[in-house]
Design an enzyme around this catalytic site. Sequence first.
Site, PDB file in Angstrom:
ATOM      1  N   VAL A  14      16.703  51.360   6.377  1.00  0.00           N
ATOM      2  CA  VAL A  14      16.047  50.115   6.784  1.00  0.00           C
ATOM      3  C   VAL A  14      15.105  50.345   7.969  1.00  0.00           C
ATOM      4  O   VAL A  14      13.942  49.916   7.958  1.00  0.00           O
ATOM      5  CB  VAL A  14      17.104  49.034   7.116  1.00  0.00           C
ATOM      6  CG1 VAL A  14      16.435  47.767   7.624  1.00  0.00           C
ATOM      7  CG2 VAL A  14      17.967  48.734   5.902  1.00  0.00           C
ATOM      8  N   GLU A 128      17.231  37.201   8.440  1.00  0.00           N
ATOM      9  CA  GLU A 128      16.933  37.052   7.007  1.00  0.00           C
ATOM     10  C   GLU A 128      17.473  38.254   6.200  1.00  0.00           C
ATOM     11  O   GLU A 128      17.984  38.095   5.093  1.00  0.00           O
ATOM     12  CB  GLU A 128      15.413  36.951   6.818  1.00  0.00           C
ATOM     13  CG  GLU A 128      14.959  36.758   5.404  1.00  0.00           C
ATOM     14  CD  GLU A 128      15.345  35.398   4.838  1.00  0.00           C
ATOM     15  OE1 GLU A 128      14.765  34.399   5.251  1.00  0.00           O
ATOM     16  OE2 GLU A 128      16.241  35.359   3.975  1.00  0.00           O
ATOM     17  N   LYS A 204      28.168  38.185   3.663  1.00  0.00           N
ATOM     18  CA  LYS A 204      26.937  37.431   3.406  1.00  0.00           C
ATOM     19  C   LYS A 204      27.245  35.946   3.207  1.00  0.00           C
ATOM     20  O   LYS A 204      26.490  35.079   3.647  1.00  0.00           O
ATOM     21  CB  LYS A 204      26.220  38.018   2.183  1.00  0.00           C
ATOM     22  CG  LYS A 204      25.731  39.438   2.465  1.00  0.00           C
ATOM     23  CD  LYS A 204      25.342  40.149   1.187  1.00  0.00           C
ATOM     24  CE  LYS A 204      24.827  41.550   1.469  1.00  0.00           C
ATOM     25  NZ  LYS A 204      24.675  42.349   0.250  1.00  0.00           N
TER      26      LYS A 204
HETATM   27  N1  LIG Z   1      20.138  49.815   3.018  1.00  0.00           N
HETATM   28  C1  LIG Z   1      19.862  48.594   2.631  1.00  0.00           C
HETATM   29  O1  LIG Z   1      19.255  48.379   1.579  1.00  0.00           O
HETATM   30  C2  LIG Z   1      20.278  47.416   3.480  1.00  0.00           C
HETATM   31  C3  LIG Z   1      19.934  46.123   3.065  1.00  0.00           C
HETATM   32  C4  LIG Z   1      20.265  45.033   3.874  1.00  0.00           C
HETATM   33  C5  LIG Z   1      20.945  45.260   5.061  1.00  0.00           C
HETATM   34  N2  LIG Z   1      21.298  46.548   5.413  1.00  0.00           N
HETATM   35  C6  LIG Z   1      21.990  46.729   6.699  1.00  0.00           C
HETATM   36  O2  LIG Z   1      21.098  47.399   7.584  1.00  0.00           O
HETATM   37  C7  LIG Z   1      21.813  48.270   8.446  1.00  0.00           C
HETATM   38  C8  LIG Z   1      21.234  49.688   8.324  1.00  0.00           C
HETATM   39  O3  LIG Z   1      21.395  50.128   6.985  1.00  0.00           O
HETATM   40  P1  LIG Z   1      20.781  51.517   6.507  1.00  0.00           P
HETATM   41  O4  LIG Z   1      20.981  51.555   5.045  1.00  0.00           O
HETATM   42  O5  LIG Z   1      19.441  51.698   7.075  1.00  0.00           O
HETATM   43  O6  LIG Z   1      21.804  52.549   7.194  1.00  0.00           O
HETATM   44  P2  LIG Z   1      21.569  54.108   7.418  1.00  0.00           P
HETATM   45  O7  LIG Z   1      20.558  54.635   6.465  1.00  0.00           O
HETATM   46  O8  LIG Z   1      22.939  54.713   7.425  1.00  0.00           O
HETATM   47  O9  LIG Z   1      20.949  54.211   8.884  1.00  0.00           O
HETATM   48  C9  LIG Z   1      21.694  53.855  10.012  1.00  0.00           C
HETATM   49  C10 LIG Z   1      20.870  54.208  11.242  1.00  0.00           C
HETATM   50  O10 LIG Z   1      21.603  53.784  12.392  1.00  0.00           O
HETATM   51  C11 LIG Z   1      21.721  54.873  13.309  1.00  0.00           C
HETATM   52  N3  LIG Z   1      23.026  54.752  13.982  1.00  0.00           N
HETATM   53  C12 LIG Z   1      24.249  54.719  13.419  1.00  0.00           C
HETATM   54  N4  LIG Z   1      25.186  54.601  14.378  1.00  0.00           N
HETATM   55  C13 LIG Z   1      24.535  54.553  15.548  1.00  0.00           C
HETATM   56  C14 LIG Z   1      24.933  54.457  16.912  1.00  0.00           C
HETATM   57  N5  LIG Z   1      26.236  54.389  17.226  1.00  0.00           N
HETATM   58  N6  LIG Z   1      23.987  54.443  17.869  1.00  0.00           N
HETATM   59  C15 LIG Z   1      22.679  54.530  17.546  1.00  0.00           C
HETATM   60  N7  LIG Z   1      22.219  54.632  16.290  1.00  0.00           N
HETATM   61  C16 LIG Z   1      23.150  54.652  15.307  1.00  0.00           C
HETATM   62  C17 LIG Z   1      21.638  56.135  12.486  1.00  0.00           C
HETATM   63  O11 LIG Z   1      21.186  57.186  13.335  1.00  0.00           O
HETATM   64  P3  LIG Z   1      20.923  58.675  12.749  1.00  0.00           P
HETATM   65  O12 LIG Z   1      19.677  58.550  11.925  1.00  0.00           O
HETATM   66  O13 LIG Z   1      20.738  59.503  13.957  1.00  0.00           O
HETATM   67  O14 LIG Z   1      22.142  59.003  11.941  1.00  0.00           O
HETATM   68  C18 LIG Z   1      20.612  55.721  11.413  1.00  0.00           C
HETATM   69  O15 LIG Z   1      19.317  55.939  11.871  1.00  0.00           O
HETATM   70  C19 LIG Z   1      23.279  48.163   8.046  1.00  0.00           C
HETATM   71  O16 LIG Z   1      23.937  47.283   8.900  1.00  0.00           O
HETATM   72  C20 LIG Z   1      23.211  47.608   6.629  1.00  0.00           C
HETATM   73  O17 LIG Z   1      24.345  46.846   6.292  1.00  0.00           O
HETATM   74  C21 LIG Z   1      20.975  47.604   4.667  1.00  0.00           C
END
Ligand SMILES: NC(=O)c1ccc[n+]([C@@H]2O[C@H](COP(=O)([O-])OP(=O)(O)OC[C@H]3O[C@@H](n4cnc5c(N)ncnc54)[C@H](OP(=O)(O)O)[C@@H]3O)[C@@H](O)[C@H]2O)c1
Length: 411
Positions: A14, A128, A204
């Site tokens: 994201v 959103e 959600k």
């Molecule tokens: N993926 C989707 O389609 C989607 C859709 C709607 C909502 N979401 C929500 O959006 C959020 C992110 O999802 P994502 O899919 O992008 O996850 P992701 O790909 O696992 O990325 C998570 C990011 O957060 C960073 N992070 C994790 N723990 C951290 C900490 N303690 N301190 C600082 N940075 C930290 C990670 O750093 P590193 O890069 O260094 O590991 C990574 O850059 C989640 O809450 C998810 O539920 C996701």
Amino acid sequence: MKVLKIALLGFGTVGEGVYRTIQSHGVRLEEVLGKKVEVVAVLVRDKEKARNISKDLLLTTDFDEILNIPQLDIVMEAIVEKEPGFTYLKKAIQKGCHVITANKEMFAHHGKELLELAEQHYVSVGFEATVAGGVPIIQTLRQLLNVNRINKIQGILNGTSNFILSEMREKKQSFADALHLAQEKGYAENDPSNDVEGTDAFYKLVILSKIAFGQQLDWSDINVAGITKITSELVEEAEELGLRFKHIASVEQENGKLKGSVKPILVGRSHPFYHIEGVENAVNVEGDIVGSITLQGPGAGMFPTASAMLEDLGQLSKISKQYDSKSFSVKTNKETRRAAEYWLICNVKKKLLHPAIENVERLKNGTSIINADEKVVEKVREQYPGMEYFKIIGGYNEINRSGSTSLTATL
Ligand SMILES: NC(=O)c1ccc[n+]([C@@H]2O[C@H](COP(=O)([O-])OP(=O)(O)OC[C@H]3O[C@@H](n4cnc5c(N)ncnc54)[C@H](OP(=O)(O)O)[C@@H]3O)[C@@H](O)[C@H]2O)c1
């Protein structure tokens, strides 16, 4: 021209999507916001990971460095889990920054606190992206809330579960094989329990119910079930009846109390969810004036989710002054009429006996369709250990004795 300074927390699917879209849509954002938008800092967990990111911005693992940025305007959060995101957003609000989050787990638990804190500090909270990815359901509800009263909201809110159910039906796969495919395609995590056991959809629903009804839905209010008990045999049997399993989260208000469920439901072809397939999400809202509205679209993914966060950013120019957490609640129709519903009953080989149920149809393999209120169905289950039941919405194919089928309308 003044520059709008943004710090991005998280640079995963994201976060990177938001960063790339701000680069590609900078001109459009400037037109909408009247200011140039610039990502000035990115916070991650591991600074050493290779990333496609400008060398000019601050890349850090230390949130204090973000807080120390002079005249920081907005913090956009896309980290996983409740913490540290909640603490970071609280501090950002206290510093006077607007915040935008995609983190549904954090927001389902702490949304109320963040909204109240933001009100005290005259900043806004955009969320959103926490529900149904790119589908603009939060904005739609805000628009509807001005005059309409919301009677009910139901949604296919977990794309992974919907994908698995679609694969089981279309390709006649087992649950395990369909889950494996979802993992291969990157739709499901290595540990898929949040998705397939209903927790993600529940988070959600908590967020939606708070906006629509102004009340916090609690774990204890509703029964949360996932799709793990759905077998390919059940899917096939449903198909014969013209029904499809969908994992549906729903909430309505009855006598001032929230009533909801998160569980697999059988959907007939006259219902708008019947054709929602694969990783798509859909949300159906019943307003007392407008009637039934269904929105559908991509429920997750890099750019759909970034789109939702950037729409929140676009709203900032309009809402920063008039934002207030109370505006997220509406009154609902207290006199919601309830009537008996249709249910598919499984694992009961004999005729179901209860004065308040009508056995509409007995089918093969210990399944039957009954017409009764949910409370009655729950009571009946106490008498028949092992009994499973699934609500039917949108009509089913009645199989009469001659073997031909006809569509029966259900509530
Ligand atoms: N993926 C989707 O389609 C989607 C859709 C709607 C909502 N979401 C929500 O959006 C959020 C992110 O999802 P994502 O899919 O992008 O996850 P992701 O790909 O696992 O990325 C998570 C990011 O957060 C960073 N992070 C994790 N723990 C951290 C900490 N303690 N301190 C600082 N940075 C930290 C990670 O750093 P590193 O890069 O260094 O590991 C990574 O850059 C989640 O809450 C998810 O539920 C996701």
